[in-house]
Write an enzyme that holds these catalytic residues in place. Sequence first.
Site, mmCIF file in Angstrom:
data_model
loop_
_atom_site.group_PDB
_atom_site.id
_atom_site.type_symbol
_atom_site.label_atom_id
_atom_site.label_comp_id
_atom_site.label_asym_id
_atom_site.label_seq_id
_atom_site.Cartn_x
_atom_site.Cartn_y
_atom_site.Cartn_z
ATOM 1 N N ASP A 158 0.818 -1.221 0.000
ATOM 2 C CA ASP A 158 0.000 0.000 0.000
ATOM 3 C C ASP A 158 0.850 1.270 0.000
ATOM 4 O O ASP A 158 1.966 1.276 0.511
ATOM 5 C CB ASP A 158 -0.916 -0.030 1.236
ATOM 6 C CG ASP A 158 -2.078 0.930 1.112
ATOM 7 O OD1 ASP A 158 -2.379 1.381 -0.012
ATOM 8 O OD2 ASP A 158 -2.692 1.239 2.152
ATOM 9 N N ASN A 212 1.174 3.413 -2.906
ATOM 10 C CA ASN A 212 1.683 3.823 -4.215
ATOM 11 C C ASN A 212 1.165 5.198 -4.640
ATOM 12 O O ASN A 212 1.915 6.031 -5.154
ATOM 13 C CB ASN A 212 1.252 2.824 -5.298
ATOM 14 C CG ASN A 212 1.863 1.453 -5.108
ATOM 15 O OD1 ASN A 212 2.761 1.281 -4.306
ATOM 16 N ND2 ASN A 212 1.357 0.474 -5.856
ATOM 17 N N ASN A 269 -10.946 -2.619 -5.251
ATOM 18 C CA ASN A 269 -10.153 -1.653 -6.018
ATOM 19 C C ASN A 269 -10.754 -1.335 -7.398
ATOM 20 O O ASN A 269 -10.335 -0.379 -8.052
ATOM 21 C CB ASN A 269 -8.699 -2.121 -6.168
ATOM 22 C CG ASN A 269 -7.889 -2.009 -4.890
ATOM 23 O OD1 ASN A 269 -7.012 -2.812 -4.619
ATOM 24 N ND2 ASN A 269 -8.173 -0.995 -4.066
ATOM 25 N N TRP A 270 -11.780 -2.094 -7.817
ATOM 26 C CA TRP A 270 -12.465 -1.761 -9.081
ATOM 27 C C TRP A 270 -13.171 -0.420 -8.983
ATOM 28 O O TRP A 270 -13.563 0.151 -10.005
ATOM 29 C CB TRP A 270 -13.505 -2.835 -9.434
ATOM 30 C CG TRP A 270 -12.932 -4.183 -9.711
ATOM 31 C CD1 TRP A 270 -12.988 -5.276 -8.893
ATOM 32 C CD2 TRP A 270 -12.222 -4.617 -10.895
ATOM 33 N NE1 TRP A 270 -12.354 -6.353 -9.482
ATOM 34 C CE2 TRP A 270 -11.883 -5.978 -10.711
ATOM 35 C CE3 TRP A 270 -11.842 -3.987 -12.088
ATOM 36 C CZ2 TRP A 270 -11.178 -6.722 -11.667
ATOM 37 C CZ3 TRP A 270 -11.147 -4.722 -13.040
ATOM 38 C CH2 TRP A 270 -10.823 -6.069 -12.823
HETATM 39 C C1 IPE Z 1 -5.489 -2.648 0.052
HETATM 40 O O1 IPE Z 1 -5.181 -1.315 -0.096
HETATM 41 C C2 IPE Z 1 -5.386 -3.348 -1.257
HETATM 42 C C3 IPE Z 1 -4.058 -3.431 -1.833
HETATM 43 C C4 IPE Z 1 -2.954 -2.957 -1.344
HETATM 44 C C5 IPE Z 1 -3.997 -4.128 -3.071
HETATM 45 P P1 IPE Z 1 -6.288 -0.186 -0.310
HETATM 46 O O2 IPE Z 1 -5.547 1.063 -0.525
HETATM 47 O O3 IPE Z 1 -7.240 -0.618 -1.370
HETATM 48 O O4 IPE Z 1 -7.052 -0.214 1.065
HETATM 49 P P2 IPE Z 1 -7.918 0.907 1.778
HETATM 50 O O5 IPE Z 1 -8.897 1.408 0.768
HETATM 51 O O6 IPE Z 1 -6.978 1.968 2.225
HETATM 52 O O7 IPE Z 1 -8.548 0.205 2.937
HETATM 53 C C1 IPE Z 2 -1.679 0.166 -3.280
HETATM 54 O O1 IPE Z 2 -1.434 1.526 -3.304
HETATM 55 C C2 IPE Z 2 -1.951 -0.422 -4.644
HETATM 56 C C3 IPE Z 2 -3.340 -0.812 -4.869
HETATM 57 C C4 IPE Z 2 -4.304 -0.769 -3.991
HETATM 58 C C5 IPE Z 2 -3.675 -1.294 -6.181
HETATM 59 P P1 IPE Z 2 -2.615 2.568 -3.324
HETATM 60 O O2 IPE Z 2 -2.962 2.848 -4.744
HETATM 61 O O3 IPE Z 2 -3.721 2.154 -2.462
HETATM 62 O O4 IPE Z 2 -1.900 3.849 -2.715
HETATM 63 P P2 IPE Z 2 -2.539 4.895 -1.714
HETATM 64 O O5 IPE Z 2 -3.017 4.119 -0.533
HETATM 65 O O6 IPE Z 2 -3.643 5.573 -2.433
HETATM 66 O O7 IPE Z 2 -1.393 5.790 -1.382
HETATM 67 MG MG MG Z 3 -4.135 2.400 -0.491
#
Ligand code: IPE
Ligand code: IPE
Ligand code: MG
Length: 240
Positions: free
Chosen positions: A17, A19, A65-66
């Site tokens: 998490d 990114n 994440n969709w």
């Molecule tokens: C969890 O992270 C899913 C992945 C890292 C793939 P999210 O960024 O989706 O989680 P929330 O929304 O902060 O709970």
């Molecule tokens: C994790 O990083 C990757 C995925 C969930 C696909 P994020 O994209 O959730 O990054 P933040 O949490 O928004 O910084």
């Molecule tokens: Mg995240």
Amino acid sequence: MDKKFEVLPEHIAIIMDGNGRWAKKRGLERTEGHKVGAEVFRKICQYASDIGIKYMTFYAFSTENWKRSEKEVGKIMDLLRVYLGEMEEREEENEAAGYNIRFIGSREGMPEDIVTLMDIVESRSNDKDKIHINIAVNYGGRAEIVKSAKELAEKVKNGELQPKDITEDMISAGLYTANQPDPDLIIRPSGEYRLSNFLIWQAAYAEFFYDDILWPDYTPADLDRAIEAFLKRNRRFGGV
Ligand code: IPE
Ligand code: IPE
Ligand code: MG
């Protein structure tokens, strides 16, 4: 490589998490964070294998994440495509690395070409055992438990199983992680203190390690720190 740790957790799971925030801090598009995050994933796989970890599970894309923009989801799928393409092309390298790769999560709703590549990469690596790498894509812990429950319900319907005979092991056997040990250590970088639907059944007795670092900045030294903290924990599993 010299043996770094005398004992190791058998299975480490990581929620990759942070990114998006990493990219934002640099004035870049969120997708740039995913690109760097994918490189870090490769490095950490290699490092985990080098130090002798037997099972690693990486959360790459959740069933939730969709909800993100089409552009962001598309970029994440493209990165996955590139990774799978490399795995398919560099068969000999993978053979040597001894990676046993499994994609955990639902194939439903995933682009067809990606599903095909996932199947190829899995079937080519399923006899390897230097390290087992689970990549959670379109993964949701609740959906996974529902999948297992449906399979048991089918058996009950067919008269193969009595409801009173259902065991925890049977539910575990219907999960994507069937025949694998539960995670000993779950690491979440990026400063969030939650599971976000990751391995909720398997996490029953996992140790948690939360870290402030964002995933694209994650290094082998950070994994070492998490392992060191884990080794100081006293796991009781309900005993004394
Ligand atoms: C969890 O992270 C899913 C992945 C890292 C793939 P999210 O960024 O989706 O989680 P929330 O929304 O902060 O709970
Ligand atoms: C994790 O990083 C990757 C995925 C969930 C696909 P994020 O994209 O959730 O990054 P933040 O949490 O928004 O910084
Ligand atoms: Mg995240």
